[in-house]
Structure formats: C-alpha cells, structure tokens
Design a protein around this motif. Structure first.
Motif, mmCIF file in Angstrom:
data_model
loop_
_atom_site.group_PDB
_atom_site.id
_atom_site.type_symbol
_atom_site.label_atom_id
_atom_site.label_comp_id
_atom_site.label_asym_id
_atom_site.label_seq_id
_atom_site.Cartn_x
_atom_site.Cartn_y
_atom_site.Cartn_z
ATOM 1 N N PRO A 207 0.814 -1.227 0.000
ATOM 2 C CA PRO A 207 0.000 0.000 0.000
ATOM 3 C C PRO A 207 0.847 1.278 0.000
ATOM 4 O O PRO A 207 0.493 2.257 -0.662
ATOM 5 N N THR A 208 1.982 1.259 0.695
ATOM 6 C CA THR A 208 2.855 2.432 0.743
ATOM 7 C C THR A 208 3.463 2.706 -0.631
ATOM 8 O O THR A 208 3.499 3.858 -1.094
ATOM 9 N N ARG A 209 3.920 1.646 -1.291
ATOM 10 C CA ARG A 209 4.497 1.816 -2.632
ATOM 11 C C ARG A 209 3.425 2.268 -3.624
ATOM 12 O O ARG A 209 3.675 3.119 -4.486
ATOM 13 N N LEU A 210 2.234 1.698 -3.508
ATOM 14 C CA LEU A 210 1.127 2.087 -4.385
ATOM 15 C C LEU A 210 0.780 3.559 -4.165
ATOM 16 O O LEU A 210 0.594 4.312 -5.123
ATOM 17 N N ARG A 211 0.717 3.973 -2.902
ATOM 18 C CA ARG A 211 0.401 5.355 -2.578
ATOM 19 C C ARG A 211 1.414 6.307 -3.219
ATOM 20 O O ARG A 211 1.047 7.353 -3.772
ATOM 21 N N ALA A 212 2.695 5.957 -3.158
ATOM 22 C CA ALA A 212 3.739 6.817 -3.730
ATOM 23 C C ALA A 212 3.524 7.007 -5.234
ATOM 24 O O ALA A 212 3.639 8.130 -5.744
ATOM 25 N N GLN B 11 2.258 -3.022 -8.643
ATOM 26 C CA GLN B 11 1.966 -3.147 -7.211
ATOM 27 C C GLN B 11 0.738 -4.039 -6.992
ATOM 28 O O GLN B 11 0.734 -4.899 -6.122
ATOM 29 N N LEU B 12 -0.287 -3.833 -7.806
ATOM 30 C CA LEU B 12 -1.503 -4.634 -7.673
ATOM 31 C C LEU B 12 -1.224 -6.094 -8.048
ATOM 32 O O LEU B 12 -1.736 -7.016 -7.394
ATOM 33 N N TYR B 13 -0.386 -6.307 -9.051
ATOM 34 C CA TYR B 13 -0.013 -7.667 -9.454
ATOM 35 C C TYR B 13 0.750 -8.363 -8.325
ATOM 36 O O TYR B 13 0.466 -9.519 -8.001
#
Length: 143
Positions: A90-95, A120-122
């Motif tokens: 979630p942190t990487r996705l948020r970035a 990120q979702l994969y």
C-alpha cells in the motif's frame, strides 16, 4: 497531496498454533472485497484521467483499498498465515498514485504511471494467491 499518509497495518493477536475459525471464514470474502476495491481504484483512476473524477475521489478509492487490504491482513494473520511480505505494497502504491495525481489529469499521465500501479496490484495478487495456498494447506492439515 490528498492521499492519506499511511494505511495502518493491523497486527491481530493470535496463536499461530490455534487459528481462529472466525478469521478463516472471512478470508474468501475479504479477498473478494479487496479485489473489488483494486478494480474500483483502477476505474476511478481512469475517470480521473478524463477529468470525470477528482483527486479526492481517487483518494477515497485508495482508502477503500486500504480498508480491504487491512481486512485481508487481519483474516490471514488471524488464521496463522504471515503477511509481512505484503505490508509495503500500500505504501508503494500510494507513492505512485501521489506522483500520478501530481500530473494534470489526462490519459497520457495515467498511461505513464499505469505500469507501476499495475505492478503493485499484481504483486499483491500474487502474494494473496500464495497466502491462500498456505491457508488452504493449514485448513486441510486441521490446524
């Protein structure tokens, strides 16, 4: 930025040797809900790219994703399946989302960030698949 600074990762108290049936029963539903929130986030980003959704709407979709993510973590951890390898997603996705939303809304902006968002979702989907396998093995072994 309009995205929340972090999604707190829950750490339920459980005994790894005695998984709780209440957690186990919620795994399929929580995974389904998380996948639905991932699809909603992607469709909201598409709407944003054509100025039909605001950054706040994307933020709301990300928060919904976070709630779903936390439910999955609670369910797996409560069933004795470690999810620590997923906690940074979630942190990487948020970035990536913040950087994307920093652009003017247009399909080209989304196209530029879509591969990183999808990555990120994969990774999350692959992790969930592995967790489900571990969970099914534990259930089958009667733990």
């Amino acid at each position: 930025s309009c995205l929340p600074s972090s999604i707190p990762i829950p750490h339920p108290q459980y005994s790894a040797s005695i998984p709780s049936p209440q957690y186990s029963a919620s795994i399929p539903n929580s995974v389904h809900t998380l996948i639905a929130s991932m699809k909603n986030l992607q469709s909201t980003l598409t709407l944003w790219s054509t100025s039909r959704a605001s950054p706040d709407t994307v933020s709301d979709a990300y928060m919904q994703f976070g709630v779903g993510f936390n439910a999955v973590v609670w369910a797996f951890e409560g069933s004795g399946v470690d999810t620590s390898d997923l906690h940074q997603i979630p942190t990487r996705l948020r970035a990536v989302l913040e950087t994307c939303l920093g652009e003017d809304p247009c399909p080209a902006a989304l196209e530029m960030y879509q591969p990183r968002i999808r990555q990120q979702l994969y990774e999350l989907l692959q992790g969930l698949k592995a967790k489900q396998g571990a969970w099914r093995s534990a259930v089958a072994a009667g733990l």
